[in-house]
Motif scaffolding. Structure first.
Motif: not given
Lengths: 119, 136
Positions: A38, A98, A100-101, A103-105, A107-110, A113, A115, B1, B4, B26, B29, B33, B37, B43, B132
Motif C-alpha cells: 500500500w 483506491n 485508505m480502506h 489498506y485496512l481491508a 490488514i484484516h486478512s494479513s 503487517v 507499517q 475472521m 481485527v 487512515h 477509513a 472498510v 470485507l 476492523v 497489529h
C-alpha cells in the motif's frame, strides 16, 4: 504460506526506506508468501510511469513492474496521488487506485503487517 | 475472521510531516472498510497519541484560515464523530505543558465520544490487545 501487508509512506527519492520496502516485498514474494503493498503519502509519487533511471536516484518503476509480475498486489492512495498531480492515465499499469480502506481491508486478512512510515 | 483490532500509534507532531495526519485519515477509513470485507468482518482501530505525537492536537486551530488546509482539530472532531476511540498520553501532555482541557471535542457536531487522556499504561494495554500495531 502467509500474507504480508506492507504500508509504505516515504518518498521514492531522498531516502532508502522506500527501496527497503520494495526489496522486502520481493523477498517475501520469492518465498511464496502473498504480499500486499500500500502506498500513501509521498510514496504515491512512485507510481508514475516513464521514470528515468538516473543512477544518482532511486527508481521505482522497474521494481514495481517486477513485483506485479510476481503477483504482489500494489495499490496507491488515490487522494494522495491526485494531490501530487498524478492522474490515473499516467500511472504504471496494473497498480490499483483506491481509498485508505483498501489498506485496512488487506490488514484484516494479513498474518503480518509492516507499517513503514514516511518523513 | 470477525473483528481485527488495530493500534495506531502516532509519535510525530501534526503539521511537521504528513504521516501523523495520515494516521488519522487512515483510522477514519475504518468506517467504509466493510464494503471490501466479508459479512461479519470488521476492523477496529484505536488512535493513540504519544511522545511528540501529542503536539498539535489542541483546539482553536486556524489551519484553514492561514494555510487553506483542514486543521488537525477538525480531523480529530471527525474521528470522534465516527465513534473512534482516541487516546492521548497523559504523561506526555504534562511533559509539554499542555492542559488536558485543551483537547478538542465534537459536542457541537453531536458526537458522543470524547478524547480520552490516559496514562501510558492504558495505551500499552491497547497495544497488547491489538492484532497489529502501526506506528506513524
Amino acid at each position: 504460506m502467509a500474507t504480508l501487508t506492507i504500508g509504505c509512506f516515504p518518498g521514492l527519492v531522498g531516502n532508502m526506506t522506500y527501496d527497503f520496502a520494495l526489496k522486502l516485498a520481493e523477498a517475501a514474494a520469492n518465498k511464496g508468501h502473498k504480499v500486499n503493498l500500500w502506498f500513501s503519502g509521498n510514496a504515491t509519487g512512485s507510481i508514475k510511469s516513464h521514470q528515468k533511471h538516473l543512477k544518482d536516484y532511486s527508481t521505482g518503476e522497474k521494481y514495481l513492474k517486477a513485483l506485479l509480475e510476481k503477483g504482489v498486489e500494489i495499490c496507491t492512495c488515490e487522494a494522495c496521488t491526485v494531490a501530487r498531480g498524478i492522474q490515473k492515465t499516467e500511472g504504471i499499469e496494473k497498480i490499483q487506485w483506491n481509498a485508505m480502506h483498501w489498506y485496512l481491508a488487506k490488514i484484516h486478512s494479513s498474518d503480518r503487517v509492516l507499517q513503514i512510515g514516511g518523513e | 475472521m470477525g473483528d481485527v483490532k488495530l493500534a495506531f500509534i502516532v509519535q510525530r507532531p501534526q503539521y511537521k510531516g504528513e504521516t501523523s495526519r495520515l494516521a488519522i485519515t487512515h483510522a477514519i477509513a475504518y468506517q467504509t472498510v466493510e464494503i471490501l470485507l466479508e459479512d461479519g468482518d470488521t476492523v477496529t482501530p484505536k488512535l493513540c497519541f504519544v511522545g511528540e505525537g501529542v503536539l498539535g492536537l489542541q483546539k482553536g486551530q486556524k489551519a484553514m484560515d492561514l494555510y487553506g488546509i483542514t486543521s488537525t482539530e477538525s480531523h480529530m472532531k471527525n474521528t470522534l464523530l465516527v465513534d473512534l476511540d482516541v487516546l492521548v498520553c497523559k504523561e506526555d501532555l504534562a511533559k509539554y505543558g499542555i492542559p488536558e482541557d485543551a483537547m478538542p471535542d465534537a459536542e457541537d457536531m453531536g458526537a458522543d465520544k470524547k478524547i480520552q487522556v490516559v496514562p501510558f499504561s492504558e495505551i500499552q494495554k491497547v497495544i497488547e490487545d491489538s492484532k497489529h500495531v502501526l506506528f506513524f
